[in-house]
Scaffold this motif. Structure first.
Motif, PDB file in Angstrom:
ATOM      1  N   SER A  47       0.835  -1.214   0.000  1.00 61.28           N
ATOM      2  CA  SER A  47       0.000   0.000   0.000  1.00 61.28           C
ATOM      3  C   SER A  47       0.861   1.252   0.000  1.00 61.28           C
ATOM      4  CB  SER A  47      -0.913   0.040   1.232  1.00 61.28           C
ATOM      5  OG  SER A  47      -1.892  -0.934   1.167  1.00 61.28           O
ATOM      6  N   ARG A  48       1.905   1.255   0.843  1.00 60.91           N
ATOM      7  CA  ARG A  48       2.786   2.426   0.911  1.00 60.91           C
ATOM      8  C   ARG A  48       3.470   2.683  -0.426  1.00 60.91           C
ATOM      9  NH1 ARG A  48       3.823   0.325   6.005  1.00 60.91           N
ATOM     10  NH2 ARG A  48       5.810  -0.585   5.400  1.00 60.91           N
ATOM     11  N   CYS A  84      -6.902  12.471  -0.418  1.00 61.44           N
ATOM     12  CA  CYS A  84      -7.283  11.131   0.034  1.00 61.44           C
ATOM     13  C   CYS A  84      -7.483  10.189  -1.151  1.00 61.44           C
ATOM     14  CB  CYS A  84      -8.587  11.180   0.830  1.00 61.44           C
ATOM     15  SG  CYS A  84      -8.489  12.174   2.333  1.00 61.44           S
ATOM     16  N   THR A 104     -10.568   0.432   1.983  1.00 65.40           N
ATOM     17  CA  THR A 104      -9.998   1.342   2.967  1.00 65.40           C
ATOM     18  C   THR A 104      -9.856   2.721   2.346  1.00 65.40           C
ATOM     19  OG1 THR A 104      -7.721   0.785   2.365  1.00 65.40           O
ATOM     20  CG2 THR A 104      -8.705  -0.486   4.148  1.00 65.40           C
ATOM     21  N   GLN A 106      -7.246   6.218   2.691  1.00 66.11           N
ATOM     22  CA  GLN A 106      -6.048   6.810   3.271  1.00 66.11           C
ATOM     23  C   GLN A 106      -5.943   8.256   2.804  1.00 66.11           C
ATOM     24  OE1 GLN A 106      -2.378   4.708   3.300  1.00 66.11           O
ATOM     25  NE2 GLN A 106      -3.355   2.705   3.302  1.00 66.11           N
ATOM     26  N   TRP A 114       0.927   9.110   4.485  1.00 67.94           N
ATOM     27  CA  TRP A 114      -0.373   8.489   4.247  1.00 67.94           C
ATOM     28  C   TRP A 114      -0.831   7.782   5.508  1.00 67.94           C
ATOM     29  CZ3 TRP A 114      -3.230   9.489   0.118  1.00 67.94           C
ATOM     30  CH2 TRP A 114      -2.604  10.013  -1.020  1.00 67.94           C
ATOM     31  N   MET A 116      -4.479   6.012   7.598  1.00 65.65           N
ATOM     32  CA  MET A 116      -5.843   5.506   7.430  1.00 65.65           C
ATOM     33  C   MET A 116      -6.830   6.561   7.902  1.00 65.65           C
ATOM     34  SD  MET A 116      -5.403   2.641   6.041  1.00 65.65           S
ATOM     35  CE  MET A 116      -6.906   1.750   6.138  1.00 65.65           C
TER      36      MET A 116
END
Length: 118
Positions: A47-48, A84, A104, A106, A114, A116
């Motif tokens: 995700s990062r 976002c 989700t 972020q 980033w 949540m």
């Protein structure tokens, strides 16, 4: 570590564990889902990278696989709303035929990280 905990909590709340999840240890909840803590770590790192490698855009996606457990998944950006993004996670725990979908959100904080968001 903080990002992984936030990621885990976001997934658990999205899956509907809500208040009943707080009575169970996190290790038990993860085990019931069929995922290991290392699966969450691999998905969190993916995700990062997805969000920090260039400009996030709708449709951009990355796959992940945990060679230690055999679990795998795909993370896709489904919406960009200001600072976002909405992500759709397609997760297939090792040994499970069906995948699980998790959504989700972020957002970038004041420092550009980033995090949540609800």
């Amino acid at each position: 570590m903080k990002a992984r905990i936030i990621f885990v909590l976001a997934i658990l709340s999205t899956l509907g564990f809500g208040m009943t999840a707080s009575a169970k240890p996190l290790s038990r909840i993860i085990a019931e889902m069929g995922l290991s803590p290392s699966d969450f770590e691999v998905a969190s790192k993916t995700s990062r990278v997805l969000l920090t490698d260039g400009t996030p855009s709708v449709g951009k996606e990355m796959g992940w696989a945990n060679g230690q457990t055999g679990s795998q998944g795909t993370i896709r950006i489904t919406a960009v709303e200001g600072n976002c993004v909405r992500l759709e996670h397609d997760i297939q725990p090792q040994g499970k035929e069906a995948s699980r979908g998790v959504r989700t959100r972020q957002c970038k904080d004041a420092e550009g990280n980033w995090v949540m968001a609800p």
